[in-house]
Design a protein around this motif. Structure first.
Motif, PDB file in Angstrom:
ATOM      1  N   LEU A   1       0.837  -1.185   0.000  1.00  0.00           N
ATOM      2  CA  LEU A   1       0.000   0.000   0.000  1.00  0.00           C
ATOM      3  C   LEU A   1       0.883   1.250   0.000  1.00  0.00           C
ATOM      4  N   PRO A   2       0.388   2.352  -0.546  1.00  0.00           N
ATOM      5  CA  PRO A   2       1.203   3.577  -0.573  1.00  0.00           C
ATOM      6  C   PRO A   2       1.534   4.048   0.841  1.00  0.00           C
ATOM      7  N   ALA A   3       2.680   4.706   0.979  1.00  0.00           N
ATOM      8  CA  ALA A   3       3.056   5.298   2.256  1.00  0.00           C
ATOM      9  C   ALA A   3       1.945   6.227   2.723  1.00  0.00           C
ATOM     10  N   GLY A   4       1.538   6.058   3.962  1.00  0.00           N
ATOM     11  CA  GLY A   4       0.469   6.865   4.524  1.00  0.00           C
ATOM     12  C   GLY A   4      -0.882   6.189   4.547  1.00  0.00           C
ATOM     13  N   ALA A   5      -1.023   5.043   3.850  1.00  0.00           N
ATOM     14  CA  ALA A   5      -2.315   4.348   3.813  1.00  0.00           C
ATOM     15  C   ALA A   5      -2.602   3.626   5.118  1.00  0.00           C
ATOM     16  N   VAL A   6      -1.556   3.276   5.868  1.00  0.00           N
ATOM     17  CA  VAL A   6      -1.714   2.579   7.140  1.00  0.00           C
ATOM     18  C   VAL A   6      -1.419   3.550   8.273  1.00  0.00           C
ATOM     19  N   LYS A   7      -2.335   3.648   9.221  1.00  0.00           N
ATOM     20  CA  LYS A   7      -2.163   4.498  10.392  1.00  0.00           C
ATOM     21  C   LYS A   7      -2.064   3.610  11.625  1.00  0.00           C
ATOM     22  N   PRO A   8      -0.877   3.466  12.202  1.00  0.00           N
ATOM     23  CA  PRO A   8      -0.713   2.571  13.344  1.00  0.00           C
ATOM     24  C   PRO A   8      -1.339   3.133  14.611  1.00  0.00           C
ATOM     25  N   GLY A   9      -1.666   2.244  15.519  1.00  0.00           N
ATOM     26  CA  GLY A   9      -2.194   2.624  16.828  1.00  0.00           C
ATOM     27  C   GLY A   9      -1.537   1.801  17.915  1.00  0.00           C
ATOM     28  N   GLY A  10      -2.027   1.911  19.130  1.00  0.00           N
ATOM     29  CA  GLY A  10      -1.551   1.092  20.236  1.00  0.00           C
ATOM     30  C   GLY A  10      -0.053   1.204  20.474  1.00  0.00           C
ATOM     31  N   TRP A  11       0.529   0.083  20.899  1.00  0.00           N
ATOM     32  CA  TRP A  11       1.957   0.109  21.232  1.00  0.00           C
ATOM     33  C   TRP A  11       2.823   0.388  20.004  1.00  0.00           C
ATOM     34  N   LEU A  12       2.358   0.000  18.800  1.00  0.00           N
ATOM     35  CA  LEU A  12       3.154   0.262  17.598  1.00  0.00           C
ATOM     36  C   LEU A  12       3.271   1.760  17.352  1.00  0.00           C
ATOM     37  N   LYS A  13       2.172   2.473  17.502  1.00  0.00           N
ATOM     38  CA  LYS A  13       2.264   3.928  17.403  1.00  0.00           C
ATOM     39  C   LYS A  13       3.159   4.477  18.509  1.00  0.00           C
ATOM     40  N   GLY A  14       3.102   3.834  19.660  1.00  0.00           N
ATOM     41  CA  GLY A  14       3.977   4.255  20.749  1.00  0.00           C
ATOM     42  C   GLY A  14       5.447   4.164  20.386  1.00  0.00           C
ATOM     43  N   GLN A  15       5.836   3.085  19.721  1.00  0.00           N
ATOM     44  CA  GLN A  15       7.230   2.953  19.284  1.00  0.00           C
ATOM     45  C   GLN A  15       7.586   4.040  18.279  1.00  0.00           C
ATOM     46  N   LEU A  16       6.670   4.328  17.382  1.00  0.00           N
ATOM     47  CA  LEU A  16       6.918   5.349  16.364  1.00  0.00           C
ATOM     48  C   LEU A  16       6.983   6.751  16.982  1.00  0.00           C
ATOM     49  N   ASP A  17       6.130   7.011  17.967  1.00  0.00           N
ATOM     50  CA  ASP A  17       6.197   8.292  18.664  1.00  0.00           C
ATOM     51  C   ASP A  17       7.521   8.445  19.393  1.00  0.00           C
ATOM     52  N   LEU A  18       7.992   7.372  20.007  1.00  0.00           N
ATOM     53  CA  LEU A  18       9.294   7.412  20.677  1.00  0.00           C
ATOM     54  C   LEU A  18      10.413   7.631  19.667  1.00  0.00           C
ATOM     55  N   ASP A  19      10.285   7.031  18.493  1.00  0.00           N
ATOM     56  CA  ASP A  19      11.255   7.302  17.431  1.00  0.00           C
ATOM     57  C   ASP A  19      11.270   8.793  17.086  1.00  0.00           C
ATOM     58  N   ALA A  20      10.078   9.379  16.979  1.00  0.00           N
ATOM     59  CA  ALA A  20       9.982  10.783  16.571  1.00  0.00           C
ATOM     60  C   ALA A  20      10.621  11.715  17.596  1.00  0.00           C
ATOM     61  N   SER A  21      10.514  11.369  18.875  1.00  0.00           N
ATOM     62  CA  SER A  21      11.103  12.219  19.918  1.00  0.00           C
ATOM     63  C   SER A  21      12.498  11.749  20.311  1.00  0.00           C
ATOM     64  N   GLY A  22      12.967  10.646  19.705  1.00  0.00           N
ATOM     65  CA  GLY A  22      14.266  10.083  20.029  1.00  0.00           C
ATOM     66  C   GLY A  22      15.270  10.272  18.915  1.00  0.00           C
ATOM     67  N   ILE A  23      16.149   9.273  18.751  1.00  0.00           N
ATOM     68  CA  ILE A  23      17.280   9.460  17.841  1.00  0.00           C
ATOM     69  C   ILE A  23      16.852   9.638  16.387  1.00  0.00           C
ATOM     70  N   VAL A  24      15.749   9.034  15.963  1.00  0.00           N
ATOM     71  CA  VAL A  24      15.344   9.154  14.556  1.00  0.00           C
ATOM     72  C   VAL A  24      14.845  10.561  14.269  1.00  0.00           C
ATOM     73  N   GLY A  25      13.896  11.027  15.063  1.00  0.00           N
ATOM     74  CA  GLY A  25      13.293  12.326  14.803  1.00  0.00           C
ATOM     75  C   GLY A  25      14.218  13.496  15.060  1.00  0.00           C
ATOM     76  N   ARG A  26      15.254  13.283  15.894  1.00  0.00           N
ATOM     77  CA  ARG A  26      16.136  14.394  16.267  1.00  0.00           C
ATOM     78  C   ARG A  26      17.580  14.112  15.861  1.00  0.00           C
ATOM     79  N   MET A  27      17.745  13.362  14.799  1.00  0.00           N
ATOM     80  CA  MET A  27      19.081  12.965  14.360  1.00  0.00           C
ATOM     81  C   MET A  27      19.969  14.162  14.075  1.00  0.00           C
ATOM     82  N   GLY A  28      19.390  15.233  13.585  1.00  0.00           N
ATOM     83  CA  GLY A  28      20.180  16.418  13.294  1.00  0.00           C
ATOM     84  C   GLY A  28      20.878  16.998  14.508  1.00  0.00           C
ATOM     85  N   GLU A  29      20.360  16.714  15.714  1.00  0.00           N
ATOM     86  CA  GLU A  29      20.975  17.215  16.937  1.00  0.00           C
ATOM     87  C   GLU A  29      22.219  16.422  17.328  1.00  0.00           C
ATOM     88  N   ILE A  30      22.294  15.178  16.906  1.00  0.00           N
ATOM     89  CA  ILE A  30      23.334  14.300  17.441  1.00  0.00           C
ATOM     90  C   ILE A  30      24.309  13.787  16.397  1.00  0.00           C
TER      91      ILE A  30
END
Length: 822
Positions: free
Chosen positions: A57-86
């Protein structure tokens, strides 16, 4: 008349309801969806490529929830989302990927960007999407007239040939961006690049060491583009690459764990073009070959702490974080290519049991390797054991230490979320990787429907689906039945479906669907024990898709870095050296499952939030401890002798345990059980020199070689010292009574420059610093393919030393060193 119409209407309603019930109670079971070309509503393979059972499916067609979204949110606030800082490498203005005047840049930005963009797409995070677009616009604007793009220095950086490895990664980022945005620049950009790539010398595809093993990534983009443009030259390029890159069809040509994790899929990808069964079969054959020798422990990975090494298959060996994410990517791709649900099972095994333990709970730290058995995470491992000397186990942001893993990790959870739902070539949809989510997909007559998935899986055994559709529509809905479950049960609108949902298959519900229809899938979970006969008859414990581990408690300490981005070491709070009773059975375990609300928390992969635990009786194993660097010592044969008291221990999902024992010895009080304390009495080793990361403890690991050139037994060598006098010493934990010692010399005549020594002698010390020759020793043998034993009058010693005179112009080494220490 009115009464007749009322009766007719009632009959029609009844017939419709009966038809719906009949549909709900019927289903079929298939091994794979049909392999069709140019069918369905999403891009599949066009002829002459083999048909596609699944379509991404095209990127964006799947919207995760539950613990999977939790992992992705942690990515966004962690090393993946803030890679430019480190990361010193993710600097926009300085990067040769976007600045034609700069030559700065290699794989780091490409690794990061291919997952970073998808993170923004699956989360709907506008800030991440905008930053990814900024980078991708810069790349699209700066393509050279001949089609090349990226840092100019890479055109000739491999002895005059181009280094195109990082471009393969950047193409992934461009593909996802195109699927999400429809940007019309992407397809012509990729076409021009591949036309340029078609002109490079064939030697390019086998140059650059590890790069020659990773062309599967490039081929995937070639087929992606071909399926959208139909340009025939692309198939010619794919064949040229297959014919001239490393050959994974006839075996595994590399020892590098990431090369293996990526490269084994290449024949399967090329099978879509060749149609030859040997290419598809090679993927499974190579997988089985690697796992049989190096993957004999739970968690889905293999012993590749950078390289696989014969003899290093104990669960203390690690798997690189890059290896985990690339292996998951391979499994997800092979699911789509082959339709075989086993590959989805394998992706889940890593995702649930290994990947979470590679990061700190807040996703601000990562480590290079993760082991099935690991009891201390600090810098101690840098001095040996693994094949690198940088920070292997301590948690760090890591972007400037070892570069690859922190940047490459970015794709792990976004790709997993995107692959959780797949379109099928018969205009249906499949729930492939279970997890709370929503998926919008066109089905049947082209109607776009939305499936909402609610579940605590893998911490719960029920997966519930609800359909939203603007009208009634007929289409097949595929449900994957994992290998570990028995008696799976399916209900449609509350009615049980009569079907034998056998494991490793798909149940297909092909019916007229209406708005609000529900499907409930129950995958019964049970405790299972597995004996690993090739790893000392040790055992592991699983519950459904989860592998269980013992965690001794964790003490976290900051060791450096910055307050925002610290380095952290983890040490055990209590004992960890437990074994399970020799006659342990599944019914001995008491399972505690918390509520679904707890199980679906944003971060269940922590000791505090873990939703499932098991209790069982166990005994500590005398003699099983950690080496001087904090690495758990190798398993010896089970059952281990133990008269320690029975204790109740708690097992947790291994993904939640940063310190863990997942492969247990069994224990027995019978006198024929093996006393591990007699095998591992050594406290410390010192040596005059050693080669690379060779660990001197392998000399006393109890693994008996079959010959002096036995490559399956780990060795210690003095390489590359030639013709010199060398030594290796061991200190005992306590004074030992000794009257003999035996040495099995390493000799690789015909393949290397290690030989048995010209001569040797044994020295001892008895509490002081002075080393003294053992008195009245028998002859010192230097024979190949056998133990060379020396005996002497009994001595009480605190240490022993082998001193060897090497033959001229060669080195020497030891496979095994035994004593009669008591």
């Amino acid at each position: 008349m009115a009464s007749q119409l009322t009766s007719l209407a009632t009959a029609l309603v009844a017939s419709v309801l009966l038809a719906r019930v009949a549909c709900a109670q019927s289903a079929r079971v298939v091994a794979t969806p049909p392999l069709l070309n140019s069918s369905g509503y999403y891009v599949g393979n066009r002829v002459p490529l083999k048909g596609s059972p699944f379509q991404k499916l095209p990127a964006g067609a799947v919207k995760p929830g539950g613990w999977l979204k939790g992992q992705l949110d942690l990515d966004a606030s962690g090393i993946v989302g803030r890679m430019g800082e480190i990361s010193n490498y993710v600097k926009f203005a300085e990067s040769g990927w976007v600045n034609p005047k700069s030559d700065v840049g290699w794989e780091e930005v490409a690794y990061w960007l291919r997952g970073y963009g998808d993170l923004g797409y699956v989360l709907g995070n506008a800030s991440i999407q905008a930053n990814a677009k900024k980078w991708l616009n810069g790349i699209l604007r700066n393509q050279k007239p001949d089609g090349y793009f990226g840092p100019e220095k890479l055109r000739t950086s491999i002895k005059g040939l181009p280094d195109l490895w990082p471009h393969m990664l950047m193409l992934d980022a461009l593909r996802s961006y195109y699927e999400f945005s429809g940007d019309v620049r992407v397809l012509p950009f990729m076409t021009r690049y591949f036309k340029w790539q078609s002109t490079v010398p064939s030697a390019t595809f086998k140059s650059g060491g590890f790069r020659a093993c990773r062309w599967a990534d490039n081929t995937d983009s070639i087929y992606w583009l071909y399926n959208r443009t139909g340009d025939a030259f692309l198939l010619d390029l794919a064949k040229k690459i297959h014919d001239n890159s490393e050959n994974f069809t006839d075996g595994v040509p590399s020892l590098h764990n990431v090369n293996i994790a990526q490269g084994i899929r290449e024949p399967g990808q090329y099978w879509m073009q060749s149609g030859e069964a040997r290419h598809l079969n090679a993927v499974e054959k190579n997988y089985q070959s690697i796992m049989a020798q190096y993957g004999q422990f739970p968690g889905g990975g293999f012993a590749g702490d950078e390289l696989i090494r014969p003899g290093f298959g104990d669960p203390r060996q690690g798997f690189e974080t890059c290896g985990f994410v690339e292996f998951m990517h391979t499994h997800e791709m092979m699911t789509r290519i082959s339709g075989n649900p086993l590959w989805a099972d394998r992706a889940e095994e890593i995702a649930f049991n290994s990947l979470p333990a590679a990061l700190t709970p807040n996703h601000k730290g990562i480590h290079y390797i993760t082991s099935a058995n690991m009891v201390q995470l600090d810098l101690g491992a840098n001095t040996g054991q693994f094949t690198n000397r940088w920070s292997m186990l301590e948690f760090e942001p890591g972007a400037n230490t070892y570069r690859c893993c922190p940047h490459n990790y970015s794709m792990a959870w976004p790709y997993y979320a995107e692959e959780s739902w797949l379109a099928t070539s018969d205009k249906g949809v499949a729930a492939s990787l279970y997890g709370a989510s929503e998926a919008s997909v066109r089905v049947g007559d082209g109607t776009e429907v939305r499936w909402s998935e609610t579940t605590a899986y893998p911490f719960g055994e029920t997966v519930d689906f609800k359909l939203s559709t603007p009208k009634a529509v007929q289409f097949p809905f595929y449900l994957r039945i994992p290998r570990w479950t028995k008696n799976a049960e399916i209900r449609v609108n509350g009615k049980k479906v009569e079907v034998v949902a056998k494991p490793l298959a798909y149940v297909v519900l092909d019916r007229m669907w209406n708005n609000g229809d529900t499907v409930s899938l129950r995958l019964p979970m049970q405790v299972e024990l597995r004996k690993w006969s090739s790893n000392m008859n040790s055992v592991s414990v699983s519950y459904g898709p989860l592998q269980l581990a013992f965690n001794p408690g964790e003490k976290w300490a900051k060791t450096g870095g910055t307050p925002a981005w610290p380095n952290e070491a983890v040490t055990p709070v209590g004992a960890w050296n437990y074994g399970l009773p020799q006659n342990v059975k599944a019914s001995d375990f008491v399972v505690d499952v918390k509520s679904a609300t707890s199980a679906s928390a944003n971060q269940p992969f922590t000791l505090e939030n873990v939703p499932i635990s098991l209790k069982v009786k166990a005994r500590r194993v005398p003699g099983w401890g950690a080496d001087s660097r904090g690495i758990v010592r190798v398993l010896q044969a089970s059952p281990a002798l133990s008269n320690e008291p029975l204790e109740s221990i708690t097992l947790v999902p291994s993904g939640a345990a940063r310190l863990r024992i997942t492969l247990f010895p069994t224990v027995s009080s019978r006198q024929d059980a093996l006393d591990w304390s007699l095998i591992l009495p050594v406290h410390n080793f010192t040596m005059s020199t050693s080669f690379g990361a060779e660990d001197p403890e392998v000399m006393v690991d109890g693994l008996i070689p079959t010959a002096s050139n036995d490559s399956k037994v780990p060795r210690f060598t003095w390489w590359n010292h030639l013709g010199t006098t060398e030594s290796v010493s061991l200190d005992f934990k306590s004074p030992q009574r000794i009257s003999s010692a035996s040495v099995y010399w390493f000799d690789d005549t015909g393949t290397g420059k290690c030989r048995v020594p010209a001569s040797w002698r044994l020295l001892y010390r008895d509490g002081g610093a002075e080393w003294k020759p053992v008195p009245n020793a028998s002859a010192y043998g230097v024979a190949r393919d056998q133990f060379n034993s020396v005996s002497f009058a009994p001595l009480m010693v605190t240490g022993l030393r082998i001193e060897a005179q090497l033959q001229p112009n060669v080195s020497a080494g030891i496979l095994e060193w035994k004593t009669d220490a008591k």
